[in-house]
Design a protein around this motif. Sequence first.
Motif, mmCIF file in Angstrom:
data_model
loop_
_atom_site.group_PDB
_atom_site.id
_atom_site.type_symbol
_atom_site.label_atom_id
_atom_site.label_comp_id
_atom_site.label_asym_id
_atom_site.label_seq_id
_atom_site.Cartn_x
_atom_site.Cartn_y
_atom_site.Cartn_z
ATOM 1 N N LYS A 179 -2.192 -7.810 -7.452
ATOM 2 C CA LYS A 179 -2.675 -9.147 -7.090
ATOM 3 C C LYS A 179 -2.400 -9.449 -5.625
ATOM 4 O O LYS A 179 -1.264 -9.373 -5.166
ATOM 5 N N VAL A 180 -3.460 -9.806 -4.905
ATOM 6 C CA VAL A 180 -3.375 -10.154 -3.489
ATOM 7 C C VAL A 180 -3.732 -11.627 -3.340
ATOM 8 O O VAL A 180 -4.719 -12.095 -3.905
ATOM 9 N N VAL A 181 -2.905 -12.352 -2.602
ATOM 10 C CA VAL A 181 -3.182 -13.761 -2.324
ATOM 11 C C VAL A 181 -3.196 -13.969 -0.816
ATOM 12 O O VAL A 181 -2.560 -13.223 -0.074
ATOM 13 N N LYS A 182 -3.941 -14.979 -0.397
ATOM 14 C CA LYS A 182 -4.026 -15.262 1.032
ATOM 15 C C LYS A 182 -3.205 -16.512 1.326
ATOM 16 O O LYS A 182 -3.403 -17.558 0.710
ATOM 17 N N PHE A 183 -2.261 -16.388 2.248
ATOM 18 C CA PHE A 183 -1.438 -17.499 2.719
ATOM 19 C C PHE A 183 -1.818 -17.737 4.160
ATOM 20 O O PHE A 183 -1.473 -16.935 5.031
ATOM 21 N N GLY A 204 0.817 -1.206 0.000
ATOM 22 C CA GLY A 204 0.000 0.000 0.000
ATOM 23 C C GLY A 204 0.848 1.253 0.000
ATOM 24 O O GLY A 204 0.526 2.242 -0.679
ATOM 25 N N ALA A 205 1.940 1.231 0.753
ATOM 26 C CA ALA A 205 2.840 2.381 0.810
ATOM 27 C C ALA A 205 3.411 2.709 -0.567
ATOM 28 O O ALA A 205 3.624 3.875 -0.896
ATOM 29 N N ALA A 206 3.630 1.686 -1.391
ATOM 30 C CA ALA A 206 4.156 1.918 -2.739
ATOM 31 C C ALA A 206 3.157 2.696 -3.595
ATOM 32 O O ALA A 206 3.542 3.410 -4.519
ATOM 33 N N PHE A 207 1.868 2.561 -3.273
ATOM 34 C CA PHE A 207 0.829 3.297 -3.985
ATOM 35 C C PHE A 207 0.443 4.590 -3.272
ATOM 36 O O PHE A 207 -0.459 5.297 -3.696
ATOM 37 N N GLY A 208 1.101 4.866 -2.132
ATOM 38 C CA GLY A 208 0.778 6.053 -1.363
ATOM 39 C C GLY A 208 -0.481 5.899 -0.524
ATOM 40 O O GLY A 208 -1.115 6.890 -0.171
ATOM 41 N N SER A 214 -4.805 1.380 6.635
ATOM 42 C CA SER A 214 -6.235 1.068 6.726
ATOM 43 C C SER A 214 -6.910 1.103 5.353
ATOM 44 O O SER A 214 -7.740 0.246 5.040
ATOM 45 N N HIS A 215 -6.546 2.078 4.524
ATOM 46 C CA HIS A 215 -7.157 2.144 3.197
ATOM 47 C C HIS A 215 -6.721 0.955 2.339
ATOM 48 O O HIS A 215 -7.533 0.407 1.577
ATOM 49 N N ALA A 216 -5.470 0.551 2.454
ATOM 50 C CA ALA A 216 -4.991 -0.612 1.703
ATOM 51 C C ALA A 216 -5.804 -1.857 2.080
ATOM 52 O O ALA A 216 -6.250 -2.600 1.203
ATOM 53 N N TYR A 217 -6.026 -2.067 3.372
ATOM 54 C CA TYR A 217 -6.819 -3.221 3.798
ATOM 55 C C TYR A 217 -8.281 -3.105 3.361
ATOM 56 O O TYR A 217 -8.921 -4.109 3.032
ATOM 57 N N GLU A 218 -8.825 -1.890 3.338
ATOM 58 C CA GLU A 218 -10.196 -1.698 2.841
ATOM 59 C C GLU A 218 -10.292 -2.118 1.380
ATOM 60 O O GLU A 218 -11.252 -2.791 0.971
ATOM 61 N N LEU A 219 -9.303 -1.724 0.577
ATOM 62 C CA LEU A 219 -9.296 -2.102 -0.834
ATOM 63 C C LEU A 219 -9.174 -3.613 -1.002
ATOM 64 O O LEU A 219 -9.834 -4.207 -1.869
ATOM 65 N N VAL A 220 -8.358 -4.252 -0.183
ATOM 66 C CA VAL A 220 -8.235 -5.714 -0.229
ATOM 67 C C VAL A 220 -9.579 -6.350 0.086
ATOM 68 O O VAL A 220 -10.035 -7.262 -0.622
ATOM 69 N N ALA A 221 -10.252 -5.877 1.125
ATOM 70 C CA ALA A 221 -11.542 -6.442 1.540
ATOM 71 C C ALA A 221 -12.591 -6.305 0.438
ATOM 72 O O ALA A 221 -13.448 -7.183 0.278
ATOM 73 N N ARG A 222 -12.510 -5.220 -0.326
ATOM 74 C CA ARG A 222 -13.473 -4.997 -1.416
ATOM 75 C C ARG A 222 -13.033 -5.639 -2.730
ATOM 76 O O ARG A 222 -13.729 -5.541 -3.739
ATOM 77 N N GLY A 223 -11.836 -6.240 -2.741
ATOM 78 C CA GLY A 223 -11.322 -6.840 -3.971
ATOM 79 C C GLY A 223 -10.870 -5.798 -4.976
ATOM 80 O O GLY A 223 -10.838 -6.061 -6.171
#
Length: 72
Positions: free
Chosen positions: A49-53, A27-31, A35-44
């Motif tokens: 590309k995000v993967v869950k391990f 998220g920091a790479a996109f500025g 919290s906003h990065a995780y919100e975007l992940v939650a909304r897809g």
Amino acid sequence: MQSRSAPPTLAEIKATWPPAVDVPTAGAAFGLSRSHAYELVARGEFPAKVVKFGGRYKVLTESLIRALSATD
């Protein structure tokens, strides 16, 4: 007042980042804030590309590089 550090450069990401990073780092790479990065992940809607391990989300660095290269 705390100063924010500058986002990593594309060259820095290509040279030093592992194959996958955590959501706040990507998220920091996109500025984006953590919290906003995780919100975007939650909304897809995260821009790479995000993967869950197990119980953790990771962002594929190659996908992140492609997304950042497209915005330059």
